[in-house]
Design a protein around this motif. Sequence first.
Motif, PDB file in Angstrom:
ATOM      1  N   MET A 129      10.941   5.931   0.423  1.00 26.23           N
ATOM      2  CA  MET A 129      10.066   6.077  -0.741  1.00 26.23           C
ATOM      3  C   MET A 129       9.735   7.550  -0.969  1.00 26.23           C
ATOM      4  SD  MET A 129       8.362   3.196  -2.191  1.00 26.23           S
ATOM      5  CE  MET A 129       6.644   3.638  -2.287  1.00 26.23           C
ATOM      6  N   ARG A 130       9.421   8.221   0.146  1.00 30.22           N
ATOM      7  CA  ARG A 130       9.061   9.627   0.068  1.00 30.22           C
ATOM      8  C   ARG A 130      10.223  10.446  -0.476  1.00 30.22           C
ATOM      9  NH1 ARG A 130       6.422  10.956   5.388  1.00 30.22           N
ATOM     10  NH2 ARG A 130       4.396  10.482   4.553  1.00 30.22           N
ATOM     11  N   LEU A 131      11.411  10.120   0.019  1.00 26.70           N
ATOM     12  CA  LEU A 131      12.622  10.791  -0.417  1.00 26.70           C
ATOM     13  C   LEU A 131      12.833  10.592  -1.914  1.00 26.70           C
ATOM     14  CD1 LEU A 131      15.061  12.295   0.988  1.00 26.70           C
ATOM     15  CD2 LEU A 131      16.263  10.137   0.789  1.00 26.70           C
ATOM     16  N   LEU A 132      12.641   9.369  -2.352  1.00 25.81           N
ATOM     17  CA  LEU A 132      12.826   9.060  -3.768  1.00 25.81           C
ATOM     18  C   LEU A 132      11.824   9.841  -4.612  1.00 25.81           C
ATOM     19  CD1 LEU A 132      14.148   7.358  -6.005  1.00 25.81           C
ATOM     20  CD2 LEU A 132      12.446   5.603  -5.574  1.00 25.81           C
ATOM     21  N   ARG A 154       0.803  -1.221   0.000  1.00 23.46           N
ATOM     22  CA  ARG A 154       0.000   0.000   0.000  1.00 23.46           C
ATOM     23  C   ARG A 154       0.831   1.262   0.000  1.00 23.46           C
ATOM     24  NH1 ARG A 154      -2.952  -3.826   2.207  1.00 23.46           N
ATOM     25  NH2 ARG A 154      -5.217  -3.699   2.341  1.00 23.46           N
ATOM     26  N   SER A 155       2.168   1.118   0.132  1.00 22.95           N
ATOM     27  CA  SER A 155       2.945   2.328   0.420  1.00 22.95           C
ATOM     28  C   SER A 155       2.914   3.367  -0.691  1.00 22.95           C
ATOM     29  CB  SER A 155       4.381   1.992   0.825  1.00 22.95           C
ATOM     30  OG  SER A 155       4.818   0.838   0.226  1.00 22.95           O
ATOM     31  N   SER A 156       2.947   2.946  -1.965  1.00 27.40           N
ATOM     32  CA  SER A 156       2.959   4.005  -2.985  1.00 27.40           C
ATOM     33  C   SER A 156       1.600   4.695  -3.062  1.00 27.40           C
ATOM     34  CB  SER A 156       3.409   3.482  -4.348  1.00 27.40           C
ATOM     35  OG  SER A 156       2.865   2.243  -4.621  1.00 27.40           O
ATOM     36  N   ASP A 157       0.520   3.935  -2.877  1.00 25.28           N
ATOM     37  CA  ASP A 157      -0.805   4.553  -2.839  1.00 25.28           C
ATOM     38  C   ASP A 157      -0.923   5.493  -1.646  1.00 25.28           C
ATOM     39  OD1 ASP A 157      -1.659   3.358  -5.106  1.00 25.28           O
ATOM     40  OD2 ASP A 157      -2.790   1.774  -4.133  1.00 25.28           O
ATOM     41  N   TYR A 158      -0.334   5.076  -0.547  1.00 26.25           N
ATOM     42  CA  TYR A 158      -0.347   5.918   0.649  1.00 26.25           C
ATOM     43  C   TYR A 158       0.332   7.248   0.361  1.00 26.25           C
ATOM     44  CZ  TYR A 158       0.871   7.515   5.377  1.00 26.25           C
ATOM     45  OH  TYR A 158       1.050   8.256   6.518  1.00 26.25           O
ATOM     46  N   LEU A 159       1.517   7.173  -0.244  1.00 18.76           N
ATOM     47  CA  LEU A 159       2.276   8.388  -0.528  1.00 18.76           C
ATOM     48  C   LEU A 159       1.576   9.247  -1.579  1.00 18.76           C
ATOM     49  CD1 LEU A 159       5.899   6.973  -0.458  1.00 18.76           C
ATOM     50  CD2 LEU A 159       4.839   8.484   1.199  1.00 18.76           C
ATOM     51  N   ASP A 160       0.845   8.597  -2.478  1.00 23.31           N
ATOM     52  CA  ASP A 160       0.130   9.354  -3.514  1.00 23.31           C
ATOM     53  C   ASP A 160      -1.224   9.857  -3.023  1.00 23.31           C
ATOM     54  OD1 ASP A 160       2.170   8.917  -5.229  1.00 23.31           O
ATOM     55  OD2 ASP A 160       1.253   7.218  -6.242  1.00 23.31           O
ATOM     56  N   ARG A 185      -5.868   4.308   5.111  1.00 26.94           N
ATOM     57  CA  ARG A 185      -4.839   5.232   5.572  1.00 26.94           C
ATOM     58  C   ARG A 185      -4.615   5.058   7.077  1.00 26.94           C
ATOM     59  NH1 ARG A 185      -6.805   9.728   2.886  1.00 26.94           N
ATOM     60  NH2 ARG A 185      -7.609  10.622   4.794  1.00 26.94           N
ATOM     61  N   LEU A 186      -5.696   4.867   7.813  1.00 27.65           N
ATOM     62  CA  LEU A 186      -5.580   4.637   9.250  1.00 27.65           C
ATOM     63  C   LEU A 186      -4.804   3.358   9.529  1.00 27.65           C
ATOM     64  CD1 LEU A 186      -8.978   5.552  10.951  1.00 27.65           C
ATOM     65  CD2 LEU A 186      -6.832   6.804  10.958  1.00 27.65           C
ATOM     66  N   LEU A 187      -5.121   2.317   8.763  1.00 30.87           N
ATOM     67  CA  LEU A 187      -4.428   1.043   8.947  1.00 30.87           C
ATOM     68  C   LEU A 187      -2.927   1.207   8.727  1.00 30.87           C
ATOM     69  CD1 LEU A 187      -6.786  -1.496   7.125  1.00 30.87           C
ATOM     70  CD2 LEU A 187      -6.265  -1.429   9.561  1.00 30.87           C
ATOM     71  N   VAL A 188      -2.587   1.934   7.661  1.00 39.56           N
ATOM     72  CA  VAL A 188      -1.183   2.152   7.339  1.00 39.56           C
ATOM     73  C   VAL A 188      -0.494   2.946   8.446  1.00 39.56           C
ATOM     74  CG1 VAL A 188       0.391   3.378   5.779  1.00 39.56           C
ATOM     75  CG2 VAL A 188      -1.428   1.960   4.845  1.00 39.56           C
TER      76      VAL A 188
END
Length: 80
Positions: free
Chosen positions: A44-47, A10-16, A24-27
């Motif tokens: 990921m955010r840095l990238l 889920r991380s890229s969707d989270y960041l997007d 989002r709460l779960l993450v």
Amino acid sequence: MLTCKEQVARSSDYLDGQLTFRERLLVRHHLMFCPNCRRFIRQMRLLQATLKIMPQAPVKDADALAERLAAERRQIIKGG
Ligand SMILES: [Zn+2]
């Protein structure tokens, strides 16, 4: 609570900002308790930020960073 594998998926969707409120709460909940995934999200955010700031960034650097992220991701999934 999410597993690390579910979290990473889920991380890229989270960041997007593409996740539903509930996801989002779960993450966030997972990140609160999991330093590994916190570090992963930070990288990921840095990238993403790097690619946004420097669209013309030397491909070599972006590749190296992406490679490191992929290795990190493998590690998290293995550990979780
Ligand atoms: Zn985790």
